[in-house]
Enzyme design. Structure first.
Site: not given
Length: 327
Positions: A137, A140-141
């Site tokens: 992701c 997300c990261d």
């Protein structure tokens, strides 16, 4: 064996299921959450969470899920350590489900929050370096790789979108694809080829992710050329596997409408499925955003819509003409 009855039965946990439970419990629906094989969902295998509203500092995914679970229990949710193995959606509501334990669960409404999981390559080092350089992701990261060299593995819409997103943080993004052309939509391909920060690497597969999980994490990828078989190495700080997601909808095959990828189909802008009183929330119906905060939002929507559905049903029963008993 036991039978558990509730006004709101929630299958699956995670941000969607727990949020639905919180709102359902506050509406006095006494919800039951059947947590499944992975209570807390994907966030329980996510270490640093930096983009969930309300926290200035990085929080841990498992801790965040424990807090949501505790809040849901505090306001009146029953948590069941069980995994649903079959559902009966015919003739409902109410709807029935059977757990691996043999227990039966009956809900006047049903909220499906079974989630989805990223598809992985299944090669050495992938799981060991998960959260330590390997991710599924970018949204997300990606923030953790500001100014660093990253790679994206895949050739569809998801991979191209991830690569384009990562250019917000990295000046050196390599897109690794096993073929010599992408499967992504043409407009996305045009945007990718126009970016000076993205370098496509054709006809390559990842054979392994290399590095030390305890000291520094990912260091490089071992690649294999799909045409010549020749092996090579690519030094990267982060690698994002973007070969799609698999929604957990096996239980509902042939029972609820799904799209071509297996996601549950809902009425646009709502969590309502085709069946009255059955709602889907979180990643099981969302193949676009797949974020904890959006999952929580749709969980809230599912609970509110379930409450309104039950209120309508109660009103309809009250309005039914009463037949007087014959003397």
């Amino acid at each position: 064996m036991a039978t558990h009855r509730t006004k709101m039965l929630i299958i699956g946990s995670g941000p969607a299921g727990y949020s639905a439970a919180i709102y359902g419990a506050r509406a006095m629906l006494e919800p039951i959450v059947v947590q499944g094989l992975q209570p807390g969902g994907q966030l329980t295998i996510t270490t640093d969470v930096e983009n969930y509203p309300g926290f200035r500092d990085v929080v841990q995914g498992p801790w965040l899920m424990e807090e949501m679970k505790a809040q849901a229990e505090h306001v009146g949710t029953r948590m069941m350590w069980d995994t649903i193995v079959s559902v009966d959606l015919d003739g409902g509501p109410p709807y029935r489900a059977v757990g691996d334990s043999g227990d039966e669960y009956i809900g006047d409404t049903l909220v499906i929050a079974t989630g989805a999981s990223a598809k992985w390559l299944g090669v050495p080092g992938e799981q060991e370096l998960g959260g330590k350089g390997v991710s599924a992701c970018a949204t997300c990261d990606g923030f953790f790789y500001r100014g660093k060299k990253v790679a994206v593995i895949g050739g569809g819409n998801t991979a191209v979108e991830e690569a384009l997103y990562l250019t917000n943080h990295s000046h050196d993004v390599t897109l690794i694809h096993r073929r010599d052309e992408l499967r992504a939509e043409r407009i996305l391909q045009e945007r990718l080829f126009a970016s000076e920060k993205i370098t496509p690497m054709w006809n390559k597969t990842v054979e392994s992710f290399e590095g030390d999980p305890l000291a520094g994490g990912l260091t490089h990828l071992v690649l294999r050329d799909t045409e010549t078989g020749k092996r090579s190495e690519l030094k990267v700080d982060g690698a994002f596997v973007a070969i799609g997601h698999a929604p957990a909808t096996e239980l509902f095959q042939g029972k609820l409408e799904m799209d071509d990828s297996g996601y549950l189909v809902v009425e646009p802008g709502t969590p309502k499925t085709e069946l009255p009183g059955v709602f889907a929330c979180g990643d099981v119906m969302d193949h676009t955003y797949r974020q904890a905060v959006t999952a929580a939002g749709t969980g809230c929507m599912a609970a509110l819509d379930a409450e309104r559905f039950l209120a309508t049903m109660d009103f309809a029963r009250e309005e039914m003409p009463q037949v007087e008993a014959a003397e």
